[in-house]
Each structure stands twice: as C-alpha cells, then as structure tokens.
Design a protein around this motif. Structure first.
Motif, mmCIF file in Angstrom:
data_model
loop_
_atom_site.group_PDB
_atom_site.id
_atom_site.type_symbol
_atom_site.label_atom_id
_atom_site.label_comp_id
_atom_site.label_asym_id
_atom_site.label_seq_id
_atom_site.Cartn_x
_atom_site.Cartn_y
_atom_site.Cartn_z
ATOM 1 N N PRO A 1 -12.419 -1.080 0.566
ATOM 2 C CA PRO A 1 -11.139 -1.466 0.406
ATOM 3 C C PRO A 1 -10.279 0.070 0.127
ATOM 4 O O PRO A 1 -9.181 0.264 0.561
ATOM 5 C CB PRO A 1 -10.913 -2.471 -0.755
ATOM 6 C CG PRO A 1 -12.127 -3.256 -0.709
ATOM 7 C CD PRO A 1 -13.020 -2.287 -0.463
ATOM 8 N N LEU A 2 -10.936 0.692 -0.815
ATOM 9 C CA LEU A 2 -10.439 2.059 -1.384
ATOM 10 C C LEU A 2 -10.263 2.975 0.114
ATOM 11 O O LEU A 2 -9.089 3.548 0.298
ATOM 12 C CB LEU A 2 -11.095 2.758 -2.369
ATOM 13 C CG LEU A 2 -10.514 4.107 -2.586
ATOM 14 C CD1 LEU A 2 -9.598 4.063 -3.731
ATOM 15 C CD2 LEU A 2 -11.866 4.822 -3.987
ATOM 16 N N LEU A 3 -11.031 3.143 0.701
ATOM 17 C CA LEU A 3 -11.232 3.962 1.951
ATOM 18 C C LEU A 3 -10.373 3.509 2.988
ATOM 19 O O LEU A 3 -9.520 4.454 3.519
ATOM 20 C CB LEU A 3 -12.704 4.100 2.572
ATOM 21 C CG LEU A 3 -13.681 4.521 1.872
ATOM 22 C CD1 LEU A 3 -15.194 4.653 2.198
ATOM 23 C CD2 LEU A 3 -13.430 6.252 1.497
ATOM 24 N N CYS A 4 -10.210 2.063 3.086
ATOM 25 C CA CYS A 4 -9.203 1.648 4.036
ATOM 26 C C CYS A 4 -7.700 1.981 3.487
ATOM 27 O O CYS A 4 -6.695 2.259 4.460
ATOM 28 C CB CYS A 4 -9.408 0.194 4.314
ATOM 29 S SG CYS A 4 -10.990 -0.416 5.093
ATOM 30 N N ASN A 5 -7.556 1.844 2.164
ATOM 31 C CA ASN A 5 -6.198 2.053 1.731
ATOM 32 C C ASN A 5 -5.964 3.495 1.912
ATOM 33 O O ASN A 5 -4.685 3.961 2.331
ATOM 34 C CB ASN A 5 -6.102 1.638 0.178
ATOM 35 C CG ASN A 5 -4.988 2.173 -0.404
ATOM 36 O OD1 ASN A 5 -3.619 1.266 -0.209
ATOM 37 N ND2 ASN A 5 -4.811 2.854 -1.392
ATOM 38 N N LEU A 6 -6.797 4.422 1.705
ATOM 39 C CA LEU A 6 -6.446 5.978 1.846
ATOM 40 C C LEU A 6 -6.212 6.361 3.136
ATOM 41 O O LEU A 6 -5.462 6.951 3.477
ATOM 42 C CB LEU A 6 -7.832 6.853 1.047
ATOM 43 C CG LEU A 6 -8.074 6.673 -0.320
ATOM 44 C CD1 LEU A 6 -9.287 7.299 -0.762
ATOM 45 C CD2 LEU A 6 -6.681 7.033 -1.059
ATOM 46 N N ARG B 1 -0.124 7.483 7.432
ATOM 47 C CA ARG B 1 1.174 7.349 7.033
ATOM 48 C C ARG B 1 1.945 6.004 6.752
ATOM 49 O O ARG B 1 3.142 5.996 6.979
ATOM 50 C CB ARG B 1 2.084 8.350 7.784
ATOM 51 C CG ARG B 1 1.535 9.895 7.794
ATOM 52 C CD ARG B 1 1.469 10.396 6.271
ATOM 53 N NE ARG B 1 0.858 11.730 6.400
ATOM 54 C CZ ARG B 1 0.900 12.571 5.306
ATOM 55 N NH1 ARG B 1 1.212 12.023 4.192
ATOM 56 N NH2 ARG B 1 0.282 13.836 5.365
ATOM 57 N N LEU B 2 1.472 4.950 6.376
ATOM 58 C CA LEU B 2 2.005 3.629 6.439
ATOM 59 C C LEU B 2 2.308 3.543 4.745
ATOM 60 O O LEU B 2 1.685 3.698 3.851
ATOM 61 C CB LEU B 2 1.032 2.795 6.498
ATOM 62 C CG LEU B 2 0.496 2.493 7.896
ATOM 63 C CD1 LEU B 2 -0.450 1.173 8.228
ATOM 64 C CD2 LEU B 2 1.590 2.310 9.041
ATOM 65 N N LYS B 3 3.757 3.197 4.601
ATOM 66 C CA LYS B 3 4.212 3.206 3.407
ATOM 67 C C LYS B 3 4.082 1.749 2.904
ATOM 68 O O LYS B 3 4.013 1.364 1.663
ATOM 69 C CB LYS B 3 5.750 3.438 3.414
ATOM 70 C CG LYS B 3 6.044 4.665 3.723
ATOM 71 C CD LYS B 3 7.625 5.043 3.518
ATOM 72 C CE LYS B 3 7.908 6.540 4.071
ATOM 73 N NZ LYS B 3 9.246 6.807 3.772
ATOM 74 N N GLU B 4 3.701 0.776 3.667
ATOM 75 C CA GLU B 4 3.740 -0.624 3.101
ATOM 76 C C GLU B 4 2.110 -0.655 2.519
ATOM 77 O O GLU B 4 1.196 0.086 2.821
ATOM 78 C CB GLU B 4 3.781 -1.617 4.164
ATOM 79 C CG GLU B 4 5.304 -1.781 4.798
ATOM 80 C CD GLU B 4 5.566 -2.697 5.758
ATOM 81 O OE1 GLU B 4 4.613 -3.512 6.137
ATOM 82 O OE2 GLU B 4 6.549 -2.808 6.296
#
Length: 750
Positions: free
Chosen positions: A512-517, A524-527
């Motif tokens: 999940p951390l890699l997906c989030n980064l 460049r997704l702000k959501e």
C-alpha cells in the motif's frame, strides 16, 4: 549448522526489523501517508491538517506504547469479536510458551547439552545438534526430565485452552445479546428453489412459505444474476430494446404524419424505468428495465417475524427431497458474497471436490521449491550437485549465510503465493459469505503450511532422501522421531525469517505504501490513493501463528533452543497486530469468534503430535518407562479435546433458542418490532442492481460524516480515545466485555 550460523541469521533479521520499524515510526507521521497507516480512522474521518515539525522525521516508540495501553474493550469496539479472538490467540501463545521456555531452558537444555558427557568445545563453534535430544545417549536416566517437561507443558496448555474457550464462548453469547437487532437473525437463505413453467421463482417462494410457514413468514427478496458478464449482457439487451422501440416509432407512418401536422416529430427515445424495487421491497416486482423473470436465481432471502422462527426454518428439512428448498442461516448483510449465491446448489459438491484436487496438486507442485531449500541446508550435498560452488562455500561468512539465512528466506518468498491461491480456491468452492470464504482459506493455508513447512522439510534433505523415506512408509513413526530433531535448526531459522521479518513488513504495509507513493508523486493525484478498504487478513495471519505454535510444541523438549526466539516473535506480534487493528484494518463484518475452534483444534493436534514424537524418541532411546508414562498423557489430551467439543463447540455452530426467544420477547416489550421489520426490507440490497444514485446514497448513509475531524497522524493519535466510543462500522458490535448483564439469558454460572 553451528551456533555462529544461527546467530548470523538472527543478526540479519534483527537488523531488518530495526530498520523497518524505524522507517515506520517516521513514515506514519507524514501527512501524505495517513491513508496508509490510519486507513481505519480515515474511513470515517476525511479532513487533514499538515503540521511541519522536526519530530515528524525522528523515530519514536509512541506507537508501541499506544498499542500496549489499548484495552481489550477498546479492541472489541474497534475490530469486533474476531479481533479480540486474534489477540487472545497471541496472549495464549505468550502464556504457554513462557512456561515452556522456562521449563525447557532450565531443565531440558542442560540435559541435552551434557547428554553424551565428555569435554565440550566453545559454545559458538558447537553444532546445534548438541542442544537437541539427539545428544542424549540411549537408556539415559535423564530422559525423565523430558517426560516431566512434556507433562508440565501439556497440562498448562490444556488448562489455558479451557479457560480461553470458556471466556470466548461467553463473549460470543454477549456479542449476540448486546448487538443491535441483526437482520441475519431474522433471515434465512433459500437455495435450489424448484423451477416452474407456470410461475416465476418469486411467486413460487411466496406460495411455499405462505402455506408452510404462514404464521411466521414475513416477506422475501429474490436474488438476481448480477455478475459482470450478466451486466454486459443486460446492457446490450437494454440498448437493443431501446433502438428497436425507436425504429418502430420512426417507421410508424400514421403517428409520424399526425405529429408533423403539429410540427412535433416523435423521434425521441423512450425512457425505460430502472427502478429496482424488487431488490429492496417487501414483495417481488417486475419493474426492472429487463424482464426479471429471465434473471432470477433459484435463491432468495426469506424474512421471518421472529429470530426463533428463522432459526427453526433454517435448520429443519423443508421437503422430503433434501436437494430442493435448501435453507441456511443468512450471513450478515455486509458479509454476503453475492457472486456465489447464484451458484446452483447441485454444483457445490463438484466444486468442493475440484478445489480439493487443486489444493492437493498445488501441494505436490510445491515439493519442488521445498526440496531445493532443504538442499541448501546440507552443504556436502550442495557441493556434490554444483562442484563449481565449492570454493565460494568454503568462505566462513558465505557458509553461514547460505546455511543459516538463505533457505528460510527462499521458502518464505515461495509461500507468499499460497494465500492468494487459497482464497481463489475458496471463492470457487462456493462460499456464500466473505467470512466463510476467509475461514475456508484459513483452513487451506494452515494445512498447506504445516504439510510443506514441517512434514516435507522433515522428510526432504534432497530428492534422493525423499524417495528413501517414501519407500519405507511402514517406518513412519521411527523416521519422524529421527528426522524432527535434526530439522529443528531449520525451523528455528524459519521462525526468524518468516516470523520476525514478516512482522516488520506487516507494520510497514509496503505494497500500500508503494501504491500511495506512485499515485501521489508519479500520477500526481491529490485525492487519497487508497480508499481504506483493507480488512484484516485472518486467512494468512491465523495460520502463521498456529504453524509457529505447532513447531513450538513439537520441538519444545526435542530442541528447546528454539523457544526463546519463538517467544520473542509472539511478544512483537502482540504489539504489531494490536497497532494494525487500531489504525489500519477496517471491520466490515464479524463472524462472532469463529476462528477460535480452529485454534483449539490445531493446538490439541499439536500437543498430540508432540506426544507421539516424544513417544517415538523415547522408544529409540530405549527408555521403556518414559514411553509408558507418555501413553496416559495421550489419552488424557484426547478426553480433554472431546469434552471441549461437547461443552463449547455447539455454541459456535448454532445460535441458542433460549437467547433468541428472550431477544424476541425483549423487542416486543420495547415496541421495536415494526422498526425491525422496516429495516429488514432494505437490509439485503444487491448494490450492483441498484441505480447509481441510489447505491451512492445508501453508501453515504452507512458511514459517518467524513468532513468534520482531523486525519493527520498527530491528530489521529490525539483523537483516538474519542473515536473509540463512536460508531465506526456499518454494524455496531458489543462494546463491553462485562459478563454482569443478561445473566438470565446467558445461563452462565458465575
């Protein structure tokens, strides 16, 4: 393998854990990672505030203190009864292996080390085999120490198991009593409804239950095919129907001529209703945009006026043909696995056989990597197979890494593919609820890991030795007694690699951390990159803990050097998993503690297996007296298991009529019956059949306001106490562990 190789493996894993835990303590403080490390709270709180301070970049143990201080009542309020049961598994493991480690380290380990007498070398250069029971000479009188330790461990484990089983049984009863009215208590799932050419399934169900359950039948809700393929098919039929109707209007000359006189052409499309009242109303309708009779499944949710009536209807045989009108207790609304409900009932036995065959085939294929791993632990055979590696393997550090660290790491990497495969097989098997699917996968992963990590590793030092073992199946007990002590060193390193390191990876949430980064800094997704939809992976973590418990019980008196490493794992796991339950995983449904019977059965099996191995070892050591004293222990453990099955297991299989009737009367006394009936009509909604706006509105109503509270990591920490007492799940659960209320309903003697 010698002590130096074991210490090398321990040092590498300790370094990995320290680095990952330090990174976690920093990353969890970053506002951009709130949705990774505070997903559960973010599900009900969505505003965020960014505070820049130096402390955000300094590792700190605050999360450990928070996980330690959280009470069991708070765990129950946050994660439900399943989370409490999981924590109890860890507490039980810590208690029983603390006793085992103390007894075996003080009594058994010195006997094993000095079993042969004579001069000893420096301990760091000793082979690990000198710390096992293999080092005790035949006919030694000191084997009494091993027998006594086995008695203490078994009696302690049985006593702790009994009290935990009793306590969790009472918690389950309180969970049923204290929760708000659960729609599943008033609902049954009916499958294999007979087909009739004269009437639809909906009319058949209404006629059957109105006649045979006239006094208790309330209403029903049909289940419709709602898979992706079916949806594409329905959309195509819908478009064809719209185009056909439009073309008919276009070619209709009288109507066209008449409209032209008034200057108003009629080439517009007709709007066809997409209301799905039949999926959430009391009675069945045919107002879908397609003919619902073509999409109906031979399955339905049937609602009753009382809990007791639903329980009776679910357990009784409806007709003389057991393959028709098959009834089961309905899952919770959020627990329903809609994809499998439409599976024809007659296919289920075929699916179960197919998944069993597939599981066995997967286990056999997995022999290849396990055999390769065992080859790495034996350097002499490895050098014969690959002569060009002889020079490299003579290096001391390389030797220690290859024999002490690499085999267990390779096995762990291969085992990562097991849980996804087993959850897929459990889905194909036909489970009607998500909790049942996860429980079935838990069984499969448990059997798979015990077989491949223990039995296959015991019997495979290489392919040749494997063939020799299987050529003498009649000598299986003697082979186990000889092989288990020799493989205890590998199991110790496996605990270090699969246990300690896996906890560090779990708390880091690397994927999940890699997906989030990736989504934040690359796309460049702000959501929020993650929607906070992670649920606790019971099907992977429960089998892992039970496997380590199995290894601990089996090797306790054979190789007691393993126990301190195992005990450290359970202590770290206690803190890590409590932190994950509090902050990360979302509880959408609760099975009511159904994992504890699995834990009890596996623990008893582990005790019996350890006693059988001890009996075989005592026989090989020619100690007939200790062998004779082990037999009563086997019989006593079996009797204890049978008593627990008779006393506690029925509470987990079925709901009590006494409790349900008392709850029905309490609802009548409080005047909540009509309110419950109204809620039943909309409880089991097939969201895939609902219009987009309707399903979205329903989704919003199931969650709290997401715009009113902070979600930065610091604010999450500060707001934890306030949020624990709030409703943070779609269905509230019992918030208190107190046994003082509803004693008359429980019938529990205090």
């Amino acid at each position: 393998m010698d002590i130096a190789a074991l210490l090398t493996s321990a040092g590498i894993n300790i370094a990995v854990c320290v680095v990952l835990f330090s990174f976690y303590s920093v990353l969890r403080k970053q506002p951009s990672n709130v949705n990774v490390y505070f997903g559960r709270r973010l599900a009900s709180q969505h505003s965020r505030r960014i505070d820049l301070c130096l402390e955000r970049f300094v590792p700190s143990p605050s999360w450990i203190l928070k996980a330690w201080e959280t009470s069991e009542d708070e765990i129950l309020a946050i994660g439900g009864l399943d989370a409490v049961v999981f924590v109890r598994i860890l507490v039980f493991s810590i208690q029983v292996f603390s006793i085992a480690a103390a007894i075996c380290t003080v009594m058994v380990l010195p006997v094993n080390y000095n079993g042969m007498g004579g001069m000893r070398k420096n301990i760091p250069f000793e082979s690990l085999e000198v710390f096992t029971i293999e080092n005790v000479k035949e006919g030694s009188k000191w084997l009494w120490v091993h027998c006594l330790a086995l008695y203490i461990i078994t009696l302690s484990a049985c006593a702790l198991l009994y009290f935990e089983y009793k306590s969790i049984t009472n918690l389950r009863l309180l969970h049923i009593i204290g929760s708000p009215p659960n729609p599943s208590h008033f609902t049954i799932l009916v499958r294999s409804i007979p087909w009739s050419s004269e009437e639809s399934y909906c009319e058949t169900v209404k006629k059957f239950f109105s006649y045979y359950h006239a006094s208790t039948y309330l209403s029903h809700q049909m289940i419709y095919k709602s898979g992706k393929v079916q949806k594409l098919k329905d959309d195509a039929e819908h478009i064809c129907k719209v185009i056909r109707d439009a073309s008919l209007e276009k070619t209709c000359k009288p109507s066209f001529t008449k409209c032209c006189c008034y200057g108003a052409p009629t080439f517009s499309f007709k709007k066809i209703s997409t209301e799905t009242g039949s999926t959430h109303g009391r009675t069945c309708n045919n107002d879908l945009h397609l003919d619902t009779g073509k999409k109906e499944c031979p399955a339905a949710f049937v609602f009753f006026k009382s809990r007791y009536a639903a329980l009776t209807a679910a357990q009784v045989l409806q007709t003389s043909n057991p393959m028709l009108w098959v009834t089961d207790v309905a899952p919770e609304p959020h627990d329903v696995y809609w994809s499998n409900i439409c599976i024809p009932y007659r296919q289920l036995w075929i699916r179960k056989i197919a998944t069993l065959v597939a599981s066995v085939a997967f286990m056999l294929v997995f022999l290849i990597p396990v055999t390769f791993v065992q080859g790495l632990t034996q350097l002499d055979k490895l050098q014969k197979m690959f002569p060009f590696l002889t020079g490299i393997l003579k290096e001391k550090f390389v030797n220690q890494v290859v024999t002490g660290y690499l085999p267990s790491v390779i096995l762990v990497l291969f085992l990562c593919a097991v849980p996804p495969v087993m959850i897929l097989l459990s889905s194909v098997e036909g489970s009607i609820s998500r909790s049942e699917r996860k429980k079935s996968a838990c069984f499969k992963v448990l059997y798979f890991t015990i077989w491949n990590v223990f039995f296959v590793n015991v019997f495979t030092g290489s392919v040749i030795s494997q063939l020799l073992v299987f050529s003498s199946v009649t000598d299986l007990p003697a082979q186990l007694a000889k092989a288990v002590p020799l493989q205890a060193t590998f199991f110790t390193t496996y605990i270090l690699s699969s246990g300690w390191a896996s906890l560090a990876v779990e708390v880091m949430q690397i994927f999940p951390l890699l997906c989030n980064l990736f989504q934040r800094f690359i796309l460049r997704l702000k959501e929020d990159a993650l929607d906070g939809s992670l649920s606790f992976p019971y099907h992977t973590e429960v089998p892992r803990i039970l496997l380590f418990g199995f290894l601990g019980f089996t090797c306790a008196i054979l190789a007691p050097l393993m126990l301190p490493f195992l005990l450290i794992y359970f202590f770290i796991a206690y803190l890590v998993y409590r932190n994950q339950i509090i902050n990360v995983y979302i509880t959408k449904y609760d099975s009511g503690g159904q994992y504890w019977p699995i834990v009890h059965n596996t623990t008893v099996f582990s005790l019996l297996f350890s006693q059988l191995i001890a009996l075989g070892v005592f026989g090989l050591k020619r100690s007939s007296v200790t062998s004779g004293f082990t037999i009563p222990l086997l019989i006593g453990t079996l009797l204890f298991h049978q008593y627990c099955r008779q006393r506690f297991l029925p509470v987990f299989r079925n709901n009590s009529a006494q409790i349900l009737i008392d709850l029905d009367r309490r609802d009548e006394h409080c005047g909540r019956v009509e309110e419950i009936y109204e809620h039943l009509c909309s409880a089991y909604n097939q969201s895939s059949l609902m219009p987009h706006s309707t399903s979205q509105a329903k989704c919003v109503s199931l969650h709290e306001d997401k715009d009113s509270s902070p979600s930065s990591s610091e604010d999450m920490e500060k707001g934890n106490e306030k949020e624990i007492n709030q409703k943070d799940r779609p269905r509230p659960v019992q918030r208190s562990l107190s046994l003082s209320s509803d004693k008359s309903v429980l019938g529990v003697k205090q």
